[in-house]
Motif scaffolding. Structure first.
Motif, PDB file in Angstrom:
ATOM      1  N   GLU A   1       0.789  -1.225   0.000  1.00  0.00           N
ATOM      2  CA  GLU A   1       0.000   0.000   0.000  1.00  0.00           C
ATOM      3  C   GLU A   1       0.826   1.282   0.000  1.00  0.00           C
ATOM      4  OE1 GLU A   1       0.389  -1.486   4.281  1.00  0.00           O
ATOM      5  OE2 GLU A   1       0.047  -2.343   2.297  1.00  0.00           O
ATOM      6  N   ALA A   2       2.000   1.269   0.646  1.00  0.00           N
ATOM      7  CA  ALA A   2       2.752   2.519   0.838  1.00  0.00           C
ATOM      8  C   ALA A   2       3.083   3.229  -0.481  1.00  0.00           C
ATOM      9  CB  ALA A   2       4.008   2.256   1.654  1.00  0.00           C
ATOM     10  N   PRO A   3       3.559   2.527  -1.526  1.00  0.00           N
ATOM     11  CA  PRO A   3       3.835   3.252  -2.775  1.00  0.00           C
ATOM     12  C   PRO A   3       2.587   3.857  -3.406  1.00  0.00           C
ATOM     13  CG  PRO A   3       4.918   1.096  -2.751  1.00  0.00           C
ATOM     14  CD  PRO A   3       3.962   1.113  -1.600  1.00  0.00           C
ATOM     15  N   LEU A   4       1.425   3.222  -3.224  1.00  0.00           N
ATOM     16  CA  LEU A   4       0.188   3.758  -3.766  1.00  0.00           C
ATOM     17  C   LEU A   4      -0.205   5.043  -3.047  1.00  0.00           C
ATOM     18  CD1 LEU A   4      -1.742   0.375  -4.029  1.00  0.00           C
ATOM     19  CD2 LEU A   4      -0.760   1.677  -5.929  1.00  0.00           C
ATOM     20  N   VAL A   5      -0.141   5.004  -1.714  1.00  0.00           N
ATOM     21  CA  VAL A   5      -0.481   6.182  -0.919  1.00  0.00           C
ATOM     22  C   VAL A   5       0.516   7.308  -1.181  1.00  0.00           C
ATOM     23  CG1 VAL A   5      -0.745   7.039   1.453  1.00  0.00           C
ATOM     24  CG2 VAL A   5      -1.674   4.805   0.819  1.00  0.00           C
ATOM     25  N   ASP A   6       1.739   6.933  -1.568  1.00  0.00           N
ATOM     26  CA  ASP A   6       2.796   7.905  -1.875  1.00  0.00           C
ATOM     27  C   ASP A   6       2.673   8.490  -3.277  1.00  0.00           C
ATOM     28  OD1 ASP A   6       5.248   9.286  -1.225  1.00  0.00           O
ATOM     29  OD2 ASP A   6       6.314   7.850  -2.505  1.00  0.00           O
ATOM     30  N   GLY A   7       1.746   7.952  -4.091  1.00  0.00           N
ATOM     31  CA  GLY A   7       1.513   8.530  -5.413  1.00  0.00           C
ATOM     32  C   GLY A   7       2.350   7.952  -6.539  1.00  0.00           C
ATOM     33  N   LEU A   8       2.919   6.769  -6.338  1.00  0.00           N
ATOM     34  CA  LEU A   8       3.716   6.169  -7.410  1.00  0.00           C
ATOM     35  C   LEU A   8       2.858   5.885  -8.638  1.00  0.00           C
ATOM     36  CD1 LEU A   8       6.425   5.069  -8.415  1.00  0.00           C
ATOM     37  CD2 LEU A   8       5.848   2.874  -7.351  1.00  0.00           C
ATOM     38  N   GLY A   9       1.598   5.517  -8.416  1.00  0.00           N
ATOM     39  CA  GLY A   9       0.705   5.269  -9.544  1.00  0.00           C
ATOM     40  C   GLY A   9       0.557   6.493 -10.427  1.00  0.00           C
ATOM     41  N   ASP A  10       0.405   7.658  -9.822  1.00  0.00           N
ATOM     42  CA  ASP A  10       0.288   8.911 -10.581  1.00  0.00           C
ATOM     43  C   ASP A  10       1.537   9.137 -11.429  1.00  0.00           C
ATOM     44  OD1 ASP A  10      -2.019  10.682  -8.756  1.00  0.00           O
ATOM     45  OD2 ASP A  10      -0.954   9.055  -7.783  1.00  0.00           O
ATOM     46  N   THR A  11       2.706   8.926 -10.797  1.00  0.00           N
ATOM     47  CA  THR A  11       3.969   9.158 -11.499  1.00  0.00           C
ATOM     48  C   THR A  11       4.102   8.252 -12.716  1.00  0.00           C
ATOM     49  OG1 THR A  11       5.057   9.825  -9.443  1.00  0.00           O
ATOM     50  CG2 THR A  11       6.479   9.141 -11.259  1.00  0.00           C
TER      51      THR A  11
ATOM     52  N   VAL B   1      -0.415   0.744 -14.932  1.00  0.00           N
ATOM     53  CA  VAL B   1      -0.220   0.430 -13.509  1.00  0.00           C
ATOM     54  C   VAL B   1      -1.449  -0.269 -12.960  1.00  0.00           C
ATOM     55  CG1 VAL B   1       0.324   1.345 -11.226  1.00  0.00           C
ATOM     56  CG2 VAL B   1       1.121   2.557 -13.253  1.00  0.00           C
ATOM     57  N   PHE B   2      -1.233  -1.342 -12.183  1.00  0.00           N
ATOM     58  CA  PHE B   2      -2.325  -1.919 -11.411  1.00  0.00           C
ATOM     59  C   PHE B   2      -2.216  -1.365  -9.997  1.00  0.00           C
ATOM     60  CE2 PHE B   2      -4.268  -4.967  -8.533  1.00  0.00           C
ATOM     61  CZ  PHE B   2      -5.533  -5.059  -9.093  1.00  0.00           C
ATOM     62  N   GLY B   3      -3.217  -0.580  -9.614  1.00  0.00           N
ATOM     63  CA  GLY B   3      -3.243   0.069  -8.313  1.00  0.00           C
ATOM     64  C   GLY B   3      -3.709   1.497  -8.471  1.00  0.00           C
ATOM     65  N   PRO B   4      -4.390   2.038  -7.469  1.00  0.00           N
ATOM     66  CA  PRO B   4      -4.972   3.372  -7.594  1.00  0.00           C
ATOM     67  C   PRO B   4      -3.947   4.491  -7.497  1.00  0.00           C
ATOM     68  CG  PRO B   4      -5.322   2.531  -5.386  1.00  0.00           C
ATOM     69  CD  PRO B   4      -4.717   1.401  -6.182  1.00  0.00           C
ATOM     70  N   ASN B   5      -4.350   5.651  -7.979  1.00  0.00           N
ATOM     71  CA  ASN B   5      -3.571   6.862  -7.771  1.00  0.00           C
ATOM     72  C   ASN B   5      -3.626   7.291  -6.306  1.00  0.00           C
ATOM     73  OD1 ASN B   5      -2.631   7.184 -10.394  1.00  0.00           O
ATOM     74  ND2 ASN B   5      -4.293   8.565 -11.010  1.00  0.00           N
TER      75      ASN B   5
END
Length: 428
Positions: free
Chosen positions: A74-84, A92-96
């Motif tokens: 979860e941590a990279p997702l909450v950190d916004g890696l998906g947006d990047t 990407v599989f996983g939310p922004n």
């Protein structure tokens, strides 16, 4: 297609195992994992990559022609890696970051439930110890106290007494959970049986995935402190087809619709922790990624192509996919944890017998392991996930513990009653 899987736990080993079988890797495609673990290394190339360094992740994807990134934790997702990554045109599989607040902030989720009329426990958000103490006085005991932010699955206290509740809020506002301690949520205590439900979504289409039940307490009979999970089984018979339909209609669908309407569409897996109350299913909390150890039992049963399903979410074409197929058998996993867990676990002891365990027909997923001098050693809290299939929970439990008993290490322990509620029901 080359795929990059991020993570290093048992969940990621289970995902890597299934992804390695995907048609996406046909014609020379390669599966990478960062950082991975010794089990994942059997099916993927493990690479050293700091997932908090977004530029480094993008550079790796460019250099290795990565067409798809699956984010495990979860941590990279909450950190916004998906947006990047999406900003660089990488699937990407996983939310922004914004919709990942479903897991990143308990308060965000509770407020969304209120706006969307999603059934959940009554609550209040608090931002100081003094406010928390006053609100506890209003709720009384038993009561549930949650750190607002990420806490590695350990920021929730089901307090049966006021003394427990007061200690929990003191821990939160003393900073025990780092950034997760800035706020807390105090909730009414709900009575019922817990179950987990997973759904895939691309932000518009929603597809039911699977159900499971896990065991949070460290000790037999659900005693002792909460953990990240000591075992699980899938499917969860208590979550009947009728209840699953109700969950989809009253909980999952309003969540996806509300986030889309508010301009932050959710793409990925929605992991709903549920309380099956006398009034119907109610949402306990959401996670923005697959569960651990629930993923291990779901992957053991999955018969569909995992890569194709996840990529369809990432490419907004889930509506074109057939519903996932699962084996009719039950899967059950037993977590073998390092002595001292959920506190500071002992590390370094050699583990033997993994091959013998798998010779029984079980699958052993690595979580907190490391390779040292041609041996596998203990290197974390939750170390191995010993997973077996059976005709029902009783049979799957017997298979899993037969495999557990083939493994030897003086720094490992496990619960001996995973699946106990359902075993009792099966016995009548």
């Amino acid at each position: 297609m080359n795929i990059l899987l991020l993570g290093s736990g048992g969940r990621e080993h289970a995902l890597a195992w299934r992804l390695s079988q995907s048609s996406l890797l046909a014609n020379g495609g390669k599966l990478y994992a960062a950082p991975g673990n010794p089990g994942i290394a059997q099916v993927a190339e493990c690479v050293a990559l700091d997932v908090t360094d977004h530029a480094a992740v993008v550079a790796f994807c460019d250099a290795n022609r990565i067409g798809f990134v699956v984010v495990g934790p979860e941590a990279p997702l909450v950190d916004g890696l998906g947006d990047t990554l999406r900003g660089e045109g990488i699937a990407v599989f996983g939310p922004n970051k914004a919709p990942a607040q479903l897991e990143g902030s308990k308060g965000f989720t509770k407020d969304l439930c209120q706006r969307a009329n999603i059934p959940t426990a009554g609550y209040q958000r608090v931002t100081s110890l003094e406010q928390a103490m006053a609100v506890l006085g209003e709720f009384g005991a038993p009561v549930v106290v949650k750190a607002d932010g990420l806490a590695a699955g350990k920021g929730v206290t089901v307090a049966m007494t006021m003394a427990e509740a007061e200690e929990a809020v003191r821990d939160i506002f003393a900073g025990r959970f780092g950034e997760g301690s800035a706020e807390a949520v105090i909730e009414e205590f709900m009575t019922g049986e817990e179950a987990s439900f997973f759904a895939l979504t691309d932000g518009a289409t929603i597809m039911a995935f699977a159900s499971a039940q896990d065991h949070k307490r460290v000790g037999d009979g659900d005693t002792g402190p909460n953990t990240g999970g000591m075992g699980a089984y899938s499917p969860a018979p208590v979550l009947t087809a009728e209840l699953e339909a109700e969950v989809m209609t009253k909980i999952i669908a309003p969540t996806v619709k509300t986030l889309a309407n508010e301009g932050i569409p959710y793409s990925g897996v929605l992991f709903a922790g549920l309380m099956l109350t006398s009034e119907g299913p109610k949402l306990i909390e959401y996670n923005a990624r697959f569960g651990d150890p629930e993923t291990q039992v779901m992957m053991a049963r999955l018969q569909s192509d995992l890569g194709e399903l996840l990529l369809a979410c990432a490419e907004n074409r889930l509506a074109t996919m057939a519903a996932p197929k699962f084996a009719s058998e039950t899967a059950l996993t037993v977590v073998m944890a390092g002595t001292g867990y959920p506190g500071t676990p002992d590390k370094g002891a050699v583990i033997t017998g993994i091959d013998a365990a798998e010779a029984t027909g079980a699958k052993v997923f690595h979580a907190g392991t490391a390779a040292k001098d041609d041996a596998i050693v203990v290197n974390g809290g939750r170390v191995l996930n010993v997973t077996a299939l059976g005709a029902n929970v009783t049979a799957a439990q017997a298979g899993a513990y037969a495999a557990v008993d083939a493994i030897s290490c003086d720094q490992l322990f496990c619960r001996r009653d995973i699946g106990w509620r359902e075993v009792a029901r099966e016995r009548g």
